[in-house]
Design an enzyme around this catalytic site. Sequence first.
Site, PDB file in Angstrom:
ATOM      1  N   SER A 268     -16.658 -11.739  15.512  1.00  0.00           N
ATOM      2  CA  SER A 268     -15.587 -12.708  15.720  1.00  0.00           C
ATOM      3  C   SER A 268     -15.882 -14.048  15.046  1.00  0.00           C
ATOM      4  O   SER A 268     -16.011 -14.117  13.829  1.00  0.00           O
ATOM      5  CB  SER A 268     -15.348 -12.867  17.225  1.00  0.00           C
ATOM      6  OG  SER A 268     -14.209 -13.627  17.503  1.00  0.00           O
TER       7      SER A 268
ATOM      8  N   ASP B  74     -12.502 -12.360  12.784  1.00  0.00           N
ATOM      9  CA  ASP B  74     -11.804 -11.083  12.949  1.00  0.00           C
ATOM     10  C   ASP B  74     -10.327 -11.272  13.254  1.00  0.00           C
ATOM     11  O   ASP B  74      -9.624 -10.316  13.558  1.00  0.00           O
ATOM     12  CB  ASP B  74     -12.476 -10.221  14.019  1.00  0.00           C
ATOM     13  CG  ASP B  74     -12.326 -10.768  15.428  1.00  0.00           C
ATOM     14  OD1 ASP B  74     -12.113 -11.991  15.569  1.00  0.00           O
ATOM     15  OD2 ASP B  74     -12.424  -9.986  16.386  1.00  0.00           O
TER      16      ASP B  74
ATOM     17  N   ASP C 211      -8.539 -12.542  15.653  1.00  0.00           N
ATOM     18  CA  ASP C 211      -7.910 -12.294  16.955  1.00  0.00           C
ATOM     19  C   ASP C 211      -7.632 -13.590  17.709  1.00  0.00           C
ATOM     20  O   ASP C 211      -7.155 -13.561  18.842  1.00  0.00           O
ATOM     21  CB  ASP C 211      -8.751 -11.342  17.814  1.00  0.00           C
ATOM     22  CG  ASP C 211     -10.089 -11.926  18.248  1.00  0.00           C
ATOM     23  OD1 ASP C 211     -10.491 -12.989  17.733  1.00  0.00           O
ATOM     24  OD2 ASP C 211     -10.761 -11.305  19.101  1.00  0.00           O
TER      25      ASP C 211
END
Length: 445
Positions: A100, A241, A243
């Site tokens: 992430s 990533d 998100d």
Amino acid sequence: MGRLFGTDGVRGVANSQLTPSLAFRLGQAGAYVLSKEHPHPRIVIGKDTRISGDMLEAALISGICSVGADVLRVGVLPTPGIALLTRTLDVSAGVVISASHNPVQDNGIKFFDSTGYKLPDGIEDEIESIVLNEEKPWEVPIGGEVGRVIDINDAGRRYMDFLKNTVGRLDGIKVVLDCANGAAAYVGPIVLREVGVEVIPICNTPDGVNINASCGSTHPEQLQRAVIEHGAALGLALDGDADRLIVVDEQGNILDGDFIMLICALAQKAKGTLDLNAIVITVMSNLGLHMALKEAGIEIFQTQVGDRYVMEELLRTGAKLGGEQSGHIIFLDHNTTGDGLLTALHLLSVIKERQIPLSQLASQMRRLPQVLLNTTVQHKDRLMQDERVLEKVKEAELALGDQGRVLVRPSGTEPLIRVMVEGPDQDKLKELAQGVIDIIRQCDE
């Protein structure tokens, strides 16, 4: 070896803590546990752009195939794109190789079940038990029963088409998009352009080592400068990533997930589409968000930090919108995890509909001063129970009275303890937060 799974899968320094051999065993155990009901299981695997992704992907694939499961390899794709494919490709599970927003030396492995949701604790515990005890409760396949790898070459296209179908045309909006040199570097600019947005992409040339490096949602300073330089309506900052999303308004001000959630929730309420007239937030959200939501008559469900816990509360209550101050926003009507690009499109839709600047939309919330300090520690679980730390926290709480709050929590993904102090006086908050941090450091020696 301690507990493997944190709040967002298994993470660690790649090739040191998160080794290929561990990835191999996770692949075996994960494939076995998540594929018990399937005679010939298939598992989707995707990754972000960090250099260690290739190494861990090869090890994971070997582990999965060694228990007789096929791998559908999608390559570099945002985490929410992999969640989407997991629930739409008739597979047993999905796996994301990513850390992430963490720096390049870290990496992680997280699983989705066949419906695209992160695994509940019980399933993670079962996988972890097999890995740590080096069990092999499966029959070892041979010959034609060994798994194979199938490349999904249109994975990016599938994800982009999904995103486009959630909104209408967004012509006439000029944005700067910071891709964090991560998983959205390719799909991000394309999908925004395809719905009519004028896009100026930055940090969209990943080289394996520059992911999240002075860019993205945790380092939006470059984005702030670019928004002003290009006269953009706003800036969008994704993480490695993709998100999560943090935005910058037309004046260069940073707006976190609290502002994004408020803007989207108020827009949905005005149209009568806010399910249950409620939203799920975490204990980290600013008190200003609480006040703005209550003033608007929107019910608040609160949970602990972590987008998995936001998701659990959404499913428990039936609400469809929730998220974190850090920018993980979940639109449950559309996807089963936080999705930075989906969030960006829906925020842009509000701007398009309202035809007013982002700074004006953000003014619907007055953010209370908040100080957040982190410290690296060796014994975060023990420190959370240390009487000296607890006493210092109580002392800070008494100093704030009913005008603020103190929140101390261990990171679920890093060896950190985070201290957040909120109240009306910024200088006082800094003093109180630093006092708690100092005690934590002393007690960790």
